[in-house]
Enzyme design. Structure first.
Site, PDB file in Angstrom:
ATOM      1  N   HIS A  68       0.842  -1.204   0.000  1.00 40.02           N
ATOM      2  CA  HIS A  68       0.000   0.000   0.000  1.00 40.02           C
ATOM      3  C   HIS A  68       0.872   1.248   0.000  1.00 40.02           C
ATOM      4  O   HIS A  68       2.100   1.139   0.078  1.00 40.02           O
ATOM      5  CB  HIS A  68      -0.980   0.016   1.175  1.00 40.02           C
ATOM      6  CG  HIS A  68      -0.331   0.080   2.522  1.00 40.02           C
ATOM      7  ND1 HIS A  68       0.363  -0.968   3.069  1.00 40.02           N
ATOM      8  CD2 HIS A  68      -0.292   1.065   3.444  1.00 40.02           C
ATOM      9  CE1 HIS A  68       0.796  -0.620   4.263  1.00 40.02           C
ATOM     10  NE2 HIS A  68       0.421   0.603   4.519  1.00 40.02           N
ATOM     11  N   HIS A  73       6.143   1.686   3.621  1.00 40.82           N
ATOM     12  CA  HIS A  73       6.070   0.479   2.789  1.00 40.82           C
ATOM     13  C   HIS A  73       6.551   0.712   1.363  1.00 40.82           C
ATOM     14  O   HIS A  73       6.887  -0.242   0.671  1.00 40.82           O
ATOM     15  CB  HIS A  73       4.636  -0.060   2.765  1.00 40.82           C
ATOM     16  CG  HIS A  73       4.227  -0.665   4.072  1.00 40.82           C
ATOM     17  ND1 HIS A  73       4.172  -2.016   4.284  1.00 40.82           N
ATOM     18  CD2 HIS A  73       3.902  -0.086   5.253  1.00 40.82           C
ATOM     19  CE1 HIS A  73       3.808  -2.245   5.548  1.00 40.82           C
ATOM     20  NE2 HIS A  73       3.639  -1.096   6.146  1.00 40.82           N
ATOM     21  N   HIS A 157      -7.672  -1.069   5.816  1.00 44.89           N
ATOM     22  CA  HIS A 157      -6.566  -0.192   6.256  1.00 44.89           C
ATOM     23  C   HIS A 157      -6.525   1.159   5.536  1.00 44.89           C
ATOM     24  O   HIS A 157      -6.745   2.198   6.144  1.00 44.89           O
ATOM     25  CB  HIS A 157      -5.245  -0.941   6.132  1.00 44.89           C
ATOM     26  CG  HIS A 157      -4.057  -0.175   6.623  1.00 44.89           C
ATOM     27  ND1 HIS A 157      -3.987   0.343   7.894  1.00 44.89           N
ATOM     28  CD2 HIS A 157      -2.911   0.183   6.016  1.00 44.89           C
ATOM     29  CE1 HIS A 157      -2.845   0.983   8.038  1.00 44.89           C
ATOM     30  NE2 HIS A 157      -2.169   0.908   6.916  1.00 44.89           N
ATOM     31  N   GLU A 203       2.745  -8.687  10.934  1.00 45.13           N
ATOM     32  CA  GLU A 203       3.472  -7.849  11.887  1.00 45.13           C
ATOM     33  C   GLU A 203       3.315  -8.336  13.314  1.00 45.13           C
ATOM     34  O   GLU A 203       2.199  -8.618  13.739  1.00 45.13           O
ATOM     35  CB  GLU A 203       2.904  -6.421  11.844  1.00 45.13           C
ATOM     36  CG  GLU A 203       3.406  -5.565  10.725  1.00 45.13           C
ATOM     37  CD  GLU A 203       4.805  -5.059  10.985  1.00 45.13           C
ATOM     38  OE1 GLU A 203       5.170  -4.940  12.158  1.00 45.13           O
ATOM     39  OE2 GLU A 203       5.518  -4.804  10.008  1.00 45.13           O
TER      40      GLU A 203
END
Lengths: 600, 404
Positions: A68, A73, A157, A203
């Site tokens: 994303h 990231h 998210h 995670e």
């Protein structure tokens, strides 16, 4: 090699820089390429020297996948592809592809223009990097090459966030990136099917967190806004064009309606246009409710929220304004901030992380005196609130996702294995999976047992069935056959068929052994005695006495003959084929012991 | 401003526009439930300064502080492996200034351990890394160590304790002067244990087998007890058993179950007991005269507690004359006892926390029951409460009198 290797890259245990290398069935995939926002030097980039010490990385990686658009990231992507060197495909979803370059450019501007950094990637590099991007749709199987395929799943998210499944043959890995298991006002919840990957990578921070409910976060936001406007203050909410802004608008609109409030709420027009544009493109990525509202009317035709005009900033009295950019580093939001900062009745609500060097970052660090252009000092008396609206999963969410996907093993990144014993036990016990926790730079090797499908010929199958009932359907059964491997195709056929197909003549290998026994009786009697002996000893085998005097045990032939020179010695000829080696040797050893002394 | 009434009917709602807060398509019953939740949240803006709601994976009956930044919780299911967790509160609840700059609102799981039995009592031994738990089945104490270099809470010993009739588990209380644990299911089995050596340093030595419901250490040599019958006592461990005590409840009071807590310090020359009964009776007693309560009131509960073992009464450490009660339903009630006197009057709570009723997730389950609550050691109006639906709330209530 039936194993999967995973290495999170970079030095230190810090969260904030996602970049994971996966090696699966000979293919190398890089998952995410994030930046560590806390550092200003090389420590902010992942350590690519792990892949190769020098030279371009194209030959060492089959593809790169970006989950994303958040900078932790994708922030190191242009550096990786243009400055270190990579020319292969970079996969991401369509919204990510659209939004990434904007954030990267913003970030670049801040780093270079505001902080004066040298040796940073350029605008051209961002463009060149994005040319290598191949956009994917949700649930679309994408063939990277003829063995490696990937598939994106909805992650919630943020807009465009995806979880990726990477598959080679029967081995697969699922990488979750950042995801969220509870739907929020503008995005749905992550979802994956029962794909049963060998490994699920996620995670570790999720697993050790128990999240405050979404409602309480919203309540806090409403309370702060309400209190500020009640006392006549103004609220500034700097936002990035998409996602969170819609969420907060819906929230305020509903609250204003319920409380019958008259205080004006504004949304800057630049935001509206961009947001509408993106939403039209990516409407399938939002949840059901937003889609319905969008169809019924324009996204931003709220009853209580109006388009902003810069002149309004000087109006007296309370108001709420959403403006870009999100980190207060330039543009309209910064302008408004400068006007309102001096009044303690006002409030600025920062809804997300701000990069170092921005005004947003400074005020969130507690700075109350800011140096602006022309050496002007701005005193910040307005209230500063930092709120996190990012939707992340937590301990419960991880368990739900593991329950959905049913992986064989789970790997948690960004955690310290020896400090997380309880967590590992919890995951291992609840789901009966193995749980791994590598440190940055440490490689975890997972053995896998790949399943190789083999076609069995009908003839062989029928023969096996004839030999005995397949009473226990799911139990493994031993077969004899010939495995033919041709053009990545595996077939199991009977030996005769194999010979026929390959055009070979069948050869038989026969062994004959002589056993000398002291016995004065005649051969026929000898043979009879051998027959009786074997018949009574070998109850499980088919022992027969043939009319010509020879004895057979299954397919092994035993003949008695007289020794040519010594009539007191008889010779037993034991003859068997190669396939009956075991029985043949056994018989020979048995006969060598001699025949029992029975009365005739 | 008038104090709130408990168990009020759902707040009146003005006609709603078609624009709903709930996302997706919901069955009508659930929409109504969601709406009351939303209504309550809007109300909560003025009722609470701050409010956090969490969902644990299993309900807890313990909320035990370690310092003022962490709490222990533990599961109490009988046929499952239960977890004991050490949770760290979100930093914004611990900082004094600049709260607004701390966006994190979540609990962090710092340590965890597994218990094969239900954990019904849980106490942290002050100044150590030890925990003591008790529960069913069996009458025993278990001592745990919270690791320093990893996230493990490990059982280090199990101590069986005698119980004649069975079915009870030892109540626990900890000394802060030395690492000692006071425990007992009955008066006759009251003992003080050193959790590290396993040595017993005190025994009540009496044969009276009355069941205990609360134990509390007051100082290095004194502790208070409350029996399930309502009988209260103060014991000096340096002397053979001769407590200052109240008689057991007179037969007319219906044989209900009682629990109690003593206010440490506070105004007044002697320790003050507050004793709560399962039908909502609350008595305040001066330790010097336990036979004659200073006052006895009827709390505003709509019905007697369905689970008297969950009754809990606690004094506020940071407020004068305030206490909180729970165990009757999904609420926690805060009372100001300043003007209480006499016997039999009805009292109204200063504040009622209804979050566990309104924020209940899931339809068709039995109504959530508050299993325990505790006051924050240093923030005067902040409490934590846990309910049978595994929810844990952290709430800072606004004193309704402050506005006047």
């Amino acid at each position: 090699m039936p194993e999967i290797r995973v290495t999170p890259l970079g030095a230190g245990q810090d969260v904030g820089r996602s970049c994971i290398l996966v090696s699966i069935a000979g293919k190398n995939v890089m998952l995410d390429c994030g930046m560590h926002m806390g550092f200003n030097d090389d420590r902010r980039f992942p350590d690519f020297s792990y892949i190769t010490q020098n030279g371009r990385l194209t030959d060492f990686l089959d593809c790169v996948i970006i989950s994303h658009f958040h900078l932790d990231h994708c922030g190191a992507l242009p550096y990786f592809s243009e400055m270190v060197g990579y020319d292969g495909p970079i996969y991401m979803t369509h919204p990510t592809q659209a939004i990434c370059p904007i954030l990267l450019e913003d970030y670049r501007k801040i780093a270079v223009d505001k902080k004066g950094e040298a040796n940073f990637f350029t605008s051209q590099m961002i463009k060149d990097c994005m040319k290598k991007v191949v956009a994917v749709h949700l649930h679309q199987t994408v063939q990277v090459d003829d063995e490696l395929e990937i598939k994106a799943y909805y992650a919630g998210h943020v807009l465009g966030a995806a979880m990726f499944q990477i598959k080679v043959g029967s081995e697969s890995v699922v990488y979750t990136g950042d995801y969220n298991m509870t739907p929020d006002r503008h995005l749905g919840a992550a979802w994956i099917d029962k794909c049963r990957p060998n490994l699920l990578i996620t995670e570790s921070t999720y697993a050790t967190t128990i999240r405050d409910s979404k409602r309480c976060r919203e309540r806090d936001f409403l309370k702060k806004v309400h209190e500020t406007v009640e006392r006549g203050g103004k609220v500034l909410i700097p936002v990035f064009a998409l996602g969170r802004a819609q969420e907060l608008c819906i929230l305020l609109e509903t609250f204003w309606e319920r409380m019958n409030l008259k205080v004006p709420i504004y949304f800057s027009t630049g935001l509206t246009e961009k947001a509408n544009h993106y939403y039209k493109l990516f409407i399938t990525w939002t949840n059901q409710k937003i889609r319905k509202t969008f169809v019924q009317r324009n996204m931003f035709e709220f009853k209580h929220i109006k388009a902003f005009d810069r002149a309004f900033a000087d109006n007296p009295g309370p108001m709420v304004v959403f403006a870009t950019p999100g980190m207060l580093h330039a543009g309209q939001s910064l302008q408004i901030f400068r006007k309102w900062a001096g009044n303690e009745k006002n409030m600025v609500i920062m809804p997300g992380y701000c990069v170092q060097g921005t005004v947003g970052h400074k005020i969130l660090s507690g700075q109350r005196k800011l140096e602006m252009e022309g050496r002007q000092v701005l005193e910040v008396k307005m209230q500063v609130e930092y709120m996190s609206f990012s939707a992340h999963a937590d301990a419960k969410g991880i368990m739900q996702l593991v329950g959905q996907a049913e992986p064989e093993s789970v790997l948690l990144v960004h955690g310290e294995a020896k400090k997380m014993e309880f967590l590992r036990q919890k995951i291992e016990q609840e789901f009966r999976v193995s749980c791994y926790m590598p440190a940055n730079g440490e490689t975890v090797t997972l053995p896998t047992s790949p399943s190789i499908p083999v076609g069995i010929s009908l003839g062989l199958l029928k023969r096996e069935m004839a030999q005995g009932l397949l009473s226990e359907a799911k139990k493994p059964r031993l077969l004899h056959g010939t495995l033919i491997m041709k053009d990545s195709n595996f077939r199991l056929v009977s030996s005769e068929q194999a010979l026929k197909e390959l055009g070979l003549a069948e050869h038989q290998l026969r062994f004959t052994c002589r056993v000398h026994l002291q016995d004065t009786r005649k051969e026929q009697e000898m043979a009879l005695r051998v027959y009786s002996h074997l018949k009574s000893t070998l109850k499980d085998h088919c022992v027969q006495h043939l009319p010509d005097g020879s004895v057979t045990v299954e397919s092994i032939l035993i003949q008695a003959a007289a020794h040519s020179e010594d009539p007191g010695t008889k010779v037993l000829l034991v003859s068997w084929t190669y396939q009956d080696e075991e029985l043949g040797s056994f018989l020979t050893a048995l006969l060598k012991k001699g025949l029992p002394q029975t009365p005739s | 401003m008038s104090a709130q009434r408990e168990a009020a009917p759902p707040l009146a709602r003005s006609p709603r526009p078609p624009h709903r807060l709930a996302a997706g398509s919901w069955a009508p019953e659930v929409t109504v439930a969601m709406e009351s939740a939303e209504d309550w949240l809007v109300e909560s803006l003025r009722l609470y300064q701050d409010f956090h709601a969490f969902d644990l994976s299993a309900a807890t009956r313990g909320l035990e502080w370690i310092g003022d930044k962490g709490v222990f919780v533990a599961g109490y299911e009988s046929l499952k492996k239960n977890e004991i967790l050490h949770l760290i509160l979100p930093p914004r609840l611990s900082v004094k200034e600049n709260q607004g700059l701390f966006p994190e609102r979540d609990f962090k799981v710092c340590h965890g351990g597994f218990s094969d039995r239900a954990v019904l009592e849980l106490k942290h031994v002050p100044d150590t890394r030890l925990l003591v738990t008790s529960g069913l089945p069996g009458c025993y104490l278990r001592v745990w160590r919270v690791a320093e270099d990893s996230d493990v809470i490990k059982a280090i010993s199990t101590i069986a304790v005698q119980d004649e009739a069975g079915g009870l588990w030892p109540r626990l209380a900890v000394f802060s002067s030395a690492p000692r644990v006071l425990h007992g299911a009955r008066l006759s089995s009251l003992q003080v244990l050193d959790p590290e050596s396993g040595e017993t340093t005190y025994s009540s030595g009496i044969s009276d087998s009355e069941e205990l419901s609360s134990l509390q250490v007051l100082d290095g040599d004194t502790f208070a007890f409350c029996c399930a019958s309502g009988r209260l006592g103060l014991v000096d461990t340096r002397q053979p058993w001769a407590p200052l005590e109240s008689p057991g409840q007179s037969p007319g009071s219906g044989g209900q179950r009682w629990c109690a807590e003593v206010r440490a310090g506070g105004s007044g020359p002697g320790p003050c007991f507050s004793s709560l009964g399962a039908d909502g009776q609350l008595r305040l007693l001066d330790a010097r005269d336990l036979c004659h309560p200073m006052s006895s009131v009827q709390c505003a509960v709509s019905m007697p507690s369905p689970s008297p073992e969950l009754l809990r009464v606690t004094w506020a450490p940071g407020l004068d004359n305030c206490l909180a009660i729970s165990g009757f339903d999904g609420t926690v009630q805060v009372y100001d006892v300043t003007s209480w006197e006499g016997v039999g009057s009805q009292v109204e709570p200063l504040f009622t926390h209804r979050g566990h009723i309104f924020l209940e997730e899931g339809e068709g389950h039995a109504a959530a029951l508050v299993t325990t609550h505790t006051w924050h050691p240093s923030k005067p109006r902040t409490l934590l409460s846990a309910a049978s639906d595994a929810s844990v709330h952290v709430w800072d209530w606004v004193d309704p009198r402050a506005a006047c």
